[in-house]
Design an enzyme around this catalytic site. Structure first.
Site, mmCIF file in Angstrom:
data_model
loop_
_atom_site.group_PDB
_atom_site.id
_atom_site.type_symbol
_atom_site.label_atom_id
_atom_site.label_comp_id
_atom_site.label_asym_id
_atom_site.label_seq_id
_atom_site.Cartn_x
_atom_site.Cartn_y
_atom_site.Cartn_z
ATOM 1 N N TYR A 37 0.859 -1.194 0.000
ATOM 2 C CA TYR A 37 0.000 0.000 0.000
ATOM 3 C C TYR A 37 0.893 1.241 0.000
ATOM 4 O O TYR A 37 1.754 1.402 0.855
ATOM 5 C CB TYR A 37 -0.875 -0.046 1.255
ATOM 6 N N CYS A 38 0.700 2.129 -0.982
ATOM 7 C CA CYS A 38 1.405 3.405 -1.063
ATOM 8 C C CYS A 38 2.921 3.159 -1.105
ATOM 9 O O CYS A 38 3.397 2.431 -1.963
ATOM 10 C CB CYS A 38 0.987 4.297 0.108
ATOM 11 N N ILE A 39 3.697 3.750 -0.195
ATOM 12 C CA ILE A 39 5.145 3.545 -0.209
ATOM 13 C C ILE A 39 5.490 2.078 0.068
ATOM 14 O O ILE A 39 6.548 1.599 -0.337
ATOM 15 C CB ILE A 39 5.843 4.477 0.807
ATOM 16 N N GLY A 78 3.900 -0.291 -1.387
ATOM 17 C CA GLY A 78 3.857 -0.843 -2.739
ATOM 18 C C GLY A 78 5.073 -0.448 -3.550
ATOM 19 O O GLY A 78 5.598 -1.243 -4.343
#
Length: 580
Positions: free
Chosen positions: A317-319, A321
């Site tokens: 998720y986000c950073i 990812g």
């Protein structure tokens, strides 16, 4: 004594009491502000050079093209006169939702003149020449910040709703507002950070992050949570989710009715979630390589060991990812095939365009952050929280400030906003590597990002992959997320565009039937064509993700109960790191 005299006397007594409370609160306010830590000038706004250059460009334009300036001024004067004579236009701006903004001539004129002034400033900025793209973006962003700050709704003397409340309560609303203001400043060591939710309404592990599970492994970087099964059988291939360490993992496990964690477990998956440590100054030398080696790769190895499987599915998720993508590229270099498929939530891997975040990624801000982490070893969560708040200042700063400080209202009990305020720090070296190497220089997509002794390229990522981006995401713009997926080389790549933003688009349980999503198998199209030709689906994208995961899960096996790695005593989820 008549009833009217009694009422007047009681009102006077209440007013006198409120004035005494104001005096005591003022002393507390002065004491709290005295504890404020100085903030570097470079982290408070753009350098004066930007505004000097903008002013020079404006004067140059005025001298070389006076007709355009005269045209703007005449239009402005004409509109001002029009609004002075009859300012009766309706406006959907939520700041001016109170009927008094439209019905009362004085407040209606103030509102309309403010809107006209902002329109004039926006026009002037848009037509300004002699600025490059980044300078124009910064000027536009910070000009809007100034315009938003000076909205008449933000000032007691020009806010009809706040004035009416003060009269109705004999000043009690203003005293309660001052109490809220002092409390917020005291809680943040002299800094003003608007409290968005009732802090006493939530307790992580008690009424947030309550899905049953156990911490089955921990090291200096993370705790690994394995969730207890709710089905008799589970998919053979387990799933591990890597959340961002910019925030805490329980955004995916707020309450049972909106918990992604609970939903995944209920679908029959063995689920592991990483809970990152909240860094302090002792972690100043923790870098991206540390997160990959001691975080991602260690978690992957432990999940395989616990479940006795050769492969797993991973999501970031986000950073989380972004770093999962770096990890996948590194695993290709090392010949490691432990990840069977990957899912990316709101993830940027190509940083050639950063959208609204670009105004905070120039050298002026990043140099300030570098100086901050050099001195303190970490980037305090206050800086990240404030940055994200200013991206939505009317919703996350001025609107709540009006309600809490002018109206004297108690902050609502809102789980999402509680999580939003439960921030984490960033380790010094990691913050600079991320900002310089990925955000500014875009080396993962362009030229190679060196980490763990290898030069990693976005095109190295080749596992089956599904990416989910969000249509109105102001942190990870969906079209840029899409461009990153286009550069990956896996033969099986899917892209889902969810409605709504960075959080609401991801945390979208099916039972709410609130936001839909778009799909289009053509990943060769540019973002505009992809969206225009995409198929819209009503409802949450979670079931579509489930169907995709099932293609990479093999057979079913008997449900796995959490068990710790050797030498570790099991402790209940959500663990201890999330409490720090």
């Amino acid at each position: 004594m008549t009833t009217d005299n009694k009422d007047a006397g009681a009102a006077l007594e209440r007013l006198s009491s409120n004035l005494q409370r104001v005096d005591a609160l003022t002393q507390r306010l002065l004491a709290a502000v005295a504890h404020k830590k100085p903030v570097r000038t470079s982290l408070q706004g753009p350098s004066q050079e930007l505004f000097t250059k903008a002013a020079t460009a404006y004067v140059t334009e005025m001298m070389s093209n006076p007709s355009r300036m005269m045209e703007q001024q005449i239009a402005y004067w004409g509109q001002s006169l029009k609004h002075y004579v009859a300012s009766q236009q309706n406006n959907s701006d939520r700041r001016f939702a109170d009927p008094m903004w439209s019905e009362h001539p004085y407040f209606n004129f103030i509102k309309q003149q403010y809107l006209l002034n902002t329109q004039a400033m926006e026009t002037a900025v848009a037509q300004m020449d002699n600025l490059d793209t980044r300078e124009r973006q910064k000027l536009d962003f910070f000009s809007r910040q100034i315009m938003d700050m000076f909205s008449p709704s933000n000032f007691l003397g020009t806010n009809p709703q706040a004035l009416a409340r003060a009269v109705e309560t004999d000043g009690e609303s203003l005293v309660r507002g001052l109490e809220n203001l002092v409390r917020d400043i005291e809680a943040n060591n002299g800094d003003l950070m608007v409290t968005l939710t009732d802090q006493g309404a939530f307790d992580v592990g008690k009424n947030l992050a309550t899905t049953p599970g156990k911490v089955v492994f921990s090291n200096h970087m993370f705790e690994l949570i394995q969730y207890s099964p709710t089905t008799e059988t589970v998919q053979d291939v387990p799933l591990v989710i890597f959340p961002p360490w910019i925030n805490k993992f329980y955004i995916m496990d707020l309450r049972p009715e909106n918990s992604l964690v609970k939903w995944v477990v209920d679908q029959g998956f063995t689920l592991f979630v990483v809970s990152w440590i909240n860094p302090d100054a002792s972690m100043r030398e923790t870098g991206v390589d540390t997160y990959i080696e001691d975080g991602f790769l260690t978690a992957i190895a432990k999940v395989k060991e616990i479940c006795d499987v050769p492969q797993l599915n991973a999501a970031g998720y986000c950073i989380g990812g972004t770093t999962l993508s770096l990890t996948l590229a590194l695993m290709v270099k090392r010949g490691d095939t432990s990840v069977k498929s990957a899912t990316l939530f709101t993830t940027l891997t190509d940083f050639s365009e950063q959208g609204e975040m670009s105004v905070f990624l120039g050298d002026d801000f990043v140099d300030g952050i570098a100086a901050e982490v050099e001195e303190f070893g970490m980037l305090d969560n206050m800086f990240m929280s404030r940055t994200f708040s200013f991206l939505r200042s009317n919703d996350l700063i001025y609107g709540p400030a009006i309600r809490h400080y002018m109206m004297g209202e108690t902050p609502p009990a809102f789980d999402l906003l509680y999580w939003n305020g439960d921030g984490t720090n960033l380790p010094g070296r990691m913050a600079i590597e991320y900002l310089r190497g990925l955000c500014q220089q875009n080396r993962f997509a362009d030229g190679g990002f060196e980490v763990c002794g290898e030069q990693l390229y976005l095109s190295d990522v080749a596992v089956p992959l599904l990416a989910v981006a969000c249509e109105t995401d102001h942190i990870a713009a969906w079209d840029q997320s899409y461009r990153g997926v286009q550069q990956m080389q896996g033969t099986e790549r899917r892209f889902i565009l969810a409605e709504s933003g960075h959080v609401a688009g991801i945390i979208n349980p099916p039972q709410r039937n609130k936001y839909g999503y778009y799909t289009n198998p053509d990943l060769q199209a540019d973002p505009v064509d992809w969206q225009s030709n995409a198929e819209h689906h009503a409802g949450s994208w979670w079931p579509a993700w489930q169907d995709w995961l099932l293609l990479h899960c093999g057979n079913t096996v008997k449900a796995r109960k959490p068990k710790a790695t050797k030498g570790l005593k099991l402790i209940d989820a959500p663990g201890t790191y999330v409490q720090k």
